[in-house]
Write an enzyme that holds these catalytic residues in place. Structure first.
Site, PDB file in Angstrom:
ATOM      1  N   ASP A  77       0.808  -1.133  -0.312  1.00  0.00           N
ATOM      2  CA  ASP A  77       0.072   0.083  -0.149  1.00  0.00           C
ATOM      3  C   ASP A  77       1.036   1.322  -0.032  1.00  0.00           C
ATOM      4  OD1 ASP A  77      -2.291  -1.671   0.239  1.00  0.00           O
ATOM      5  OD2 ASP A  77      -2.043  -1.998   2.233  1.00  0.00           O
ATOM      6  N   GLY A 124      -4.699  -4.141  -3.553  1.00  0.00           N
ATOM      7  CA  GLY A 124      -5.603  -3.360  -3.706  1.00  0.00           C
ATOM      8  C   GLY A 124      -5.025  -1.933  -3.999  1.00  0.00           C
ATOM      9  N   HIS A 125      -5.284  -1.515  -5.328  1.00  0.00           N
ATOM     10  CA  HIS A 125      -4.418  -0.197  -5.696  1.00  0.00           C
ATOM     11  C   HIS A 125      -5.555   0.755  -6.052  1.00  0.00           C
ATOM     12  CE1 HIS A 125      -1.176  -3.117  -6.088  1.00  0.00           C
ATOM     13  NE2 HIS A 125      -1.899  -3.682  -7.268  1.00  0.00           N
TER      14      HIS A 125
END
Ligand code: GDP
Ligand code: IMO
Ligand code: MG
Length: 428
Positions: free
Chosen positions: A13, A40-41
Site C-alpha cells: 500500500d 488493492g490499488h
C-alpha cells in the site's frame, strides 16, 4: 527501450498503483507478475477513483496492453467482475492478455484460506481470505489448476479430482466442513472457458517479442518486499515473490532484460495483518497518520497499522531489489507535525543493529532508534518542484534519501495523478 519493475519497499500500500499510472503513458505493456486479488490499488484520475485488485493499474491508460503473467493466481469470477466494472466506466479492457500458465483460485482455495486462518487462532496471519496461500501451495505441491487446463475438460476433471481427493479429507475430517464435489468446481470453471479463450496466450513469448521490437514493458509488483515469501517477515508474509526477482520468474522474461527497478516507499510506514513492525505507533501519532493518510485497506477495509519511517527497511529493500530509484509517496500526510521521528537503526536486546536482522526473534525484539527532524505546517499539496517544498520538508527528504540506499526520484504530495514532484527520470 527497457523493461522496468515497480515494487513495494515496505509492507504494501505504498502507492504502487499511482506510480504505475504515472509511468503508463510511456510504456507499451504493463504486467502483473505476482499475487492475485489480495492486492488493492487505488488510482485517482481527476475526479474519478478506481480500485484495482487483480488487474494491473496500467490498464487505465489507453493504448497500453495489460498482461497477467504466469506468477499470478487468478480468481476468474473476480477477473470478470473487475473487467465488467471497468468497461462500464469506459475503460478499454479488450487488450488484456493472460498467461496459460497462471494458476486458478477455486472455491476450495478460498474456503481453505479462511478455515486455516481460524484454526491458527492467535498465530493467524491476517490474510485477505482470497485463497492466495492455498493456491500457491497447490502450485508448489504440483496439484494446481492452470488457465490452460480450462480448455481440456478431461485434464481439468482429472486435476480437480486429484486436488479434491486430499482436500475433502481435510475439509470434512479436520475442519468439519462439507465436502466439495468435483462437478461443482469443474462446471464453474468450464463456464468461463469460452470467454477466456481469446485472452489466454503464451505471455512470456509475447513480452519477449515486444522487447525485441524495442517496446517498453513495465512490471507491476503486488504486495511488497517485507511481504515477500522469501525475503519478508516470514511467516507473516504473502505466498508469492513480491521482490524484483519475482518479475523474472513470474513472467518468463530474463533478469538481464530488466534495467530499472523502481521502489515505492511511503514517507512513513504501514502494515495490514499480523507480524513484526518495529516502528508501529499505538498512540495519537499512529491515529494521526491513519486519519491523515486514510490508511484503511483497499481490499478488506481493515484499518492499517501505522508507524514512522524505517530506514533500515528501505536500505534492505534497496539491496534485495536493486532499487535504482525510489518514489516516495504521501509526504503531504506528515504536514502539521512539529517533529518527525525516523528510525535509523534498531536496538536488539541492548545492541545497536543497523540492518534488518535475519533472525525472526531478533526482528520481533527490535526497538527503533530514532532521529528527529523538524516538521512543517505549510500545505505542500500544490508543490510541483522540489524547491516548492518548505525547507524542512526538503531536508526530511534529503535526510531519508541519504539513509535509504537509492535516490528519491519522485515525491508524492497528494492522491491525484498530477500531485507529484519529479526529480529524476524514472526510466532513464
Ligand atoms: P498500492 O497497493 O501500493 O497500490 O497502494 P494503495 O492504493 O493500496 O494505497 C495507497 C493510497 O495512497 C491510495 O489511496 C492512493 O490514492 C494514495 N496515495 C498515493 N500517493 C499519494 C500521495 O502522495 N499522497 C496522498 N495523500 N495519497 C497518496
Ligand atoms: P498491495 O498490492 C498490504 C497481507 C495481508 C496479510 C498477508 C498475507 O495492495 O500492496 P494473503 O491474503 O496475501 O495470503 O495475506 O499479506 N497483504 C497485503 N498487505 N497490501 C497488500 O497488497 C497485501 N496483500 C497481502 O494483510 O498480512
Ligand atoms: Mg494496496
Amino acid at each position: 527501450m527497457p523493461a522496468a519493475v515497480i515494487i513495494g519497499a515496505q509492507w504494501g500500500d505504498e502507492g504502487k498503483g499511482k506510480a504505475t499510472d504515472l509511468l503508463a503513458g510511456r510504456i507499451d505493456y504493463v504486467v502483473k507478475f505476482n499475487g492475485g486479488n489480495n492486492a488493492g490499488h487505488t488510482v485517482v484520475i481527476g475526479v474519478e477513483k478506481y480500485a484495482l485488485h487483480l488487474l494491473p493499474s496500467g490498464i487505465l491508460t489507453p493504448g497500453v496492453t495489460p498482461v497477467i503473467s504466469n506468477g499470478v493466481v487468478i480468481d476468474i469470477e473476480v477477473l470478470f467482475e473487475e473487467l465488467e466494472a471497468l468497461s462500464a466506466r469506459g475503460v478499454d479492457v479488450s487488450k488484456l492478455r493472460i498467461s496459460a500458465n497462471a494458476h486458478v483460485i477455486t472455491h476450495y482455495h478460498r474456503t481453505l484460506d479462511k478455515v486455516t486462518e481460524r484454526f491458527l487462532g492467535k498465530r493467524q496471519i491476517g490474510t485477505t481470505g482470497r485463497g492466495i496461500g492455498p493456491t500457491y501451495a497447490d502450485k508448489i505441491n504440483r496439484v494446481g489448476i492452470r488457465m490452460q487446463d480450462l480448455f481440456d475438460e478431461n485434464i481439468l476433471r482429472q486435476k480437480v479430482e486429484g486436488a479434491l481427493d486430499q482436500k475433502n479429507h481435510l475439509l470434512v475430517k479436520v475442519y468439519n466442513r462439507r465436502a466439495i464435489t468435483v462437478d461443482e468446481i469443474v462446471s464453474d470453471l468450464l463456464s468461463y472457458a469460452d470467454r477466456l479463450r481469446p485472452m489466454v496466450v503464451d505471455t512470456a513469448l509475447e513480452l519477449h517479442q515486444a522487447l525485441e521490437r524495442g517496446e517498453t514493458v513495465l512490471f507491476e509488483g503486488g504486495q511488497a518486499t517485507m511481504l515477500d515469501v522469501d525475503h519478508g517477515t516470514y511467516p507473516f508474509v504473502t505466498s508469492s515473490s513480491a521482490t524484483s526477482g519475482g518479475a523474472a520468474t513470474g513472467s518468463g522474461i530474463a533478469p538481464n532484460r530488466i534495467d530499472r527497478v523502481i521502489g515505492i516507499v511511503k514517507a512513513y510506514t504501514t502494515r495490514v495483518g499480523a507480524g513484526p513492525f518495529p516502528t508501529e505507533l499505538f498512540d495519537e501519532w499512529g491515529e494521526f497518520l491513519r486519519a491523515n493518510g486514510h490508511e484503511f485497506g483497499t481490499t478488506t477495509g481493515r484499518p492499517r497499522r501505522c508507524g514512522w519511517y524505517d530506514a533500515p527497511i528501505a536500505r534492505y529493500s534497496a539491496r534485495i531489489n536493486g532499487v535504482t530509484d525510489y518514489v516516495m509517496t504521501k509526504l503531504d500526510v506528515l504536514t502539521g507535525l512539529e517533529t518527525i521521528p525516523v528510525c535509523v537503526a534498531y536496538d536488539v536486546d541492548g545492541v545497536r543493529v543497523d540492518e534488518v536482522p535475519v533472525s525472526q526473534s531478533d526482528f520481533h525484539h527490535a526497538t527503533p532508534i530514532y532521529e528527529e527532524f523538524p516538521g512543517w505546517s505549510e500545505d505542500i499539496s500544490g508543490a510541483r518542484t522540489f524547491e516548492d517544498l518548505p525547507k524542512n520538508a526538503q531536508d526530511y527528504v534529503l535526510a531519508i534519501e541519504a539513509m535509504s540506499g537509492a535516490r528519491i526520484s519522485a515525491i508524492g504530495v497528494g492522491p491525484g495523478r498530477d500531485a507529484i514532484i519529479a526529480r529524476h527520470d524514472l526510466l532513464d
